[in-house]
Write a protein that holds these residues in place. Sequence first.
Motif, PDB file in Angstrom:
ATOM      1  N   ILE A  17       1.205 -10.826 -13.121  1.00  0.00           N
ATOM      2  CA  ILE A  17       1.351  -9.583 -12.369  1.00  0.00           C
ATOM      3  C   ILE A  17       0.700  -8.423 -13.108  1.00  0.00           C
ATOM      4  CG2 ILE A  17       3.037  -7.876 -11.553  1.00  0.00           C
ATOM      5  CD1 ILE A  17       4.906 -10.191 -10.907  1.00  0.00           C
ATOM      6  N   HIS A  18       1.092  -8.238 -14.357  1.00  0.00           N
ATOM      7  CA  HIS A  18       0.564  -7.121 -15.131  1.00  0.00           C
ATOM      8  C   HIS A  18      -0.831  -7.443 -15.650  1.00  0.00           C
ATOM      9  CE1 HIS A  18       5.050  -6.432 -15.569  1.00  0.00           C
ATOM     10  NE2 HIS A  18       4.603  -5.382 -14.904  1.00  0.00           N
ATOM     11  N   THR A  19      -1.609  -6.406 -15.887  1.00  0.00           N
ATOM     12  CA  THR A  19      -2.992  -6.572 -16.313  1.00  0.00           C
ATOM     13  C   THR A  19      -3.193  -5.909 -17.675  1.00  0.00           C
ATOM     14  OG1 THR A  19      -3.816  -4.523 -15.304  1.00  0.00           O
ATOM     15  CG2 THR A  19      -3.676  -6.479 -13.878  1.00  0.00           C
ATOM     16  N   PHE A 118       3.774  -9.989  -1.276  1.00  0.00           N
ATOM     17  CA  PHE A 118       3.934  -9.814  -2.718  1.00  0.00           C
ATOM     18  C   PHE A 118       3.122  -8.589  -3.112  1.00  0.00           C
ATOM     19  CE2 PHE A 118       4.056 -10.980  -7.174  1.00  0.00           C
ATOM     20  CZ  PHE A 118       5.173 -11.796  -7.305  1.00  0.00           C
ATOM     21  N   GLY A 119       3.734  -7.418  -2.973  1.00  0.00           N
ATOM     22  CA  GLY A 119       3.010  -6.156  -3.082  1.00  0.00           C
ATOM     23  C   GLY A 119       2.924  -5.618  -4.496  1.00  0.00           C
ATOM     24  N   LEU A 120       1.735  -5.712  -5.089  1.00  0.00           N
ATOM     25  CA  LEU A 120       1.474  -5.135  -6.404  1.00  0.00           C
ATOM     26  C   LEU A 120       0.684  -3.831  -6.312  1.00  0.00           C
ATOM     27  CD1 LEU A 120       0.329  -8.421  -8.219  1.00  0.00           C
ATOM     28  CD2 LEU A 120       2.655  -7.516  -7.991  1.00  0.00           C
ATOM     29  N   HIS A 138      -7.312  -7.249  -8.058  1.00  0.00           N
ATOM     30  CA  HIS A 138      -6.071  -8.027  -8.099  1.00  0.00           C
ATOM     31  C   HIS A 138      -4.924  -7.246  -7.468  1.00  0.00           C
ATOM     32  CE1 HIS A 138      -2.908 -10.517 -10.026  1.00  0.00           C
ATOM     33  NE2 HIS A 138      -2.386  -9.415 -10.514  1.00  0.00           N
ATOM     34  N   LEU A 139      -4.814  -5.985  -7.800  1.00  0.00           N
ATOM     35  CA  LEU A 139      -3.736  -5.150  -7.266  1.00  0.00           C
ATOM     36  C   LEU A 139      -4.000  -4.766  -5.822  1.00  0.00           C
ATOM     37  CD1 LEU A 139      -3.226  -2.822 -10.370  1.00  0.00           C
ATOM     38  CD2 LEU A 139      -1.908  -4.857  -9.764  1.00  0.00           C
ATOM     39  N   GLU A 140      -5.224  -4.368  -5.510  1.00  0.00           N
ATOM     40  CA  GLU A 140      -5.547  -3.923  -4.148  1.00  0.00           C
ATOM     41  C   GLU A 140      -5.428  -5.069  -3.147  1.00  0.00           C
ATOM     42  OE1 GLU A 140      -6.150  -1.942  -0.948  1.00  0.00           O
ATOM     43  OE2 GLU A 140      -6.112  -0.885  -2.867  1.00  0.00           O
ATOM     44  N   ASN A 141      -5.830  -6.274  -3.537  1.00  0.00           N
ATOM     45  CA  ASN A 141      -5.788  -7.408  -2.619  1.00  0.00           C
ATOM     46  C   ASN A 141      -4.371  -7.805  -2.228  1.00  0.00           C
ATOM     47  OD1 ASN A 141      -8.565  -7.551  -2.631  1.00  0.00           O
ATOM     48  ND2 ASN A 141      -8.681  -9.252  -4.080  1.00  0.00           N
ATOM     49  N   GLY A 204       8.421  -6.707  -1.328  1.00  0.00           N
ATOM     50  CA  GLY A 204       8.279  -7.866  -0.459  1.00  0.00           C
ATOM     51  C   GLY A 204       9.470  -8.802  -0.568  1.00  0.00           C
ATOM     52  N   GLY A 205      10.277  -8.631  -1.618  1.00  0.00           N
ATOM     53  CA  GLY A 205      11.488  -9.426  -1.801  1.00  0.00           C
ATOM     54  C   GLY A 205      12.719  -8.544  -1.764  1.00  0.00           C
TER      55      GLY A 205
END
Length: 309
Positions: A17-19, A118-120, A138-141, A204-205
Motif C-alpha cells: 500500500i505505502h510507497t 480498495f481506495g488508496l 499506483h495510488l491514482e489507479n 472501501g471496507g
Amino acid sequence: MAQPRKVIITSAVTGAIHTPTMSPHLPVTQDEIADAAIGAAEAGAAILHLHTRDPEDGRPSQDPEHFAPVLEKVAANSDAVVNITTGGSPHMSVEERMRPVAEFKPELASLNMGSMNFGLFPMLEKYEDFQHEWEREHLENSRDLVFKNTFADIERILEIGNANGTRFEFECYDISHLYSLAHFQSRGLATGPLFVQSVFGLLGGIGGHPEDLMHMRRTADRLLEDYQWSILGAGRNQQPLATMGVTMGSHIRVGLEDSLWIGPGRLAESNAEQVEKMRRIVEELGMEVATPDEARAMLGLKGADRVEF
C-alpha cells in the motif's frame, strides 16, 4: 492461579500500500525487508507477514526470486512464523499473487475473503512529488479498481494451501467477508482453528469506529466455530483499535504495511518500534506476548521444518 492470556503479535513489515516516498523507514530492498522482519521478531512479534518489492524502485512484487533471499535470511535468524501474502497488490492477478505461496509452502498465508473497492487515492493529496512515477499511478489507479477475490479465487487458494499444509490468516475487511468465511468453514474447506484478521479503516471496507470493531466481534462469534481473532487497524486506527481489541480477547497486528506512524505526526522508525509499543501495552494490561511456538500451537500450524525455504 490463573495464567496470563497469551497475545499473538503479527508484524506486517512492508506491504503493497505505502510507497517509498511516504517514509524513509519503509523497507524496500530484500536485506531491508529481512532485517526489519528479524528486528520485529526480536521485539516480540511471533508472526511475520511478508510482502516483497522490486529493489530497484520499491514496486510491490510477487516474484519468488524477490522473496527467496528474504525468506532465507529470516529463517536463518529467527524462529518466528512466516506468513506470506496471497494478497500481493490489488493491481495483480490471482495467479501472480499465488506464486510465492505455491513455491515456498509456508506455515501461514494471508487470504482476502472478498472482492472490494480498495481506495488508496486519497493519499495523493498528501504528497506533491514522488520518487518514482509508478507511485502516483499506483495510488491514482485505485480510484477505479476492484480488488478481485471471487469465490472461485478463494477456493483455488484454499485448495493450494490445504494441499501444502499451509494455514491461513483470513483477512476480513467487512461483515460480508465473515459470512463468506463461514460458508467455506461449513463446506470443510476452511477448518479450525481459523485465524481471523479483522481489518478496519481502509477506504472501501468497514470503518475504524469502536462500534465497527464490536460489530465484527459479535458477528464472528455468531457465525464462526473454533477461531482466533486478531485486529488490524489501518493508519491512525492501528494502536487504538489494537488496544481495544486486546482488551476484548483479540490478538493484534501492527507494522509499516498497515501504518507508517508511531504517534501523532511522528513516523515510526521501524517495525520493531511499533511491536515494542504494543508489547508494552499488552503487558501493562496483565497479558503476555506469545512466543512463535505458542502461536503455532494456538493456530494449529505445521511447523517451520515443513516449509520449503
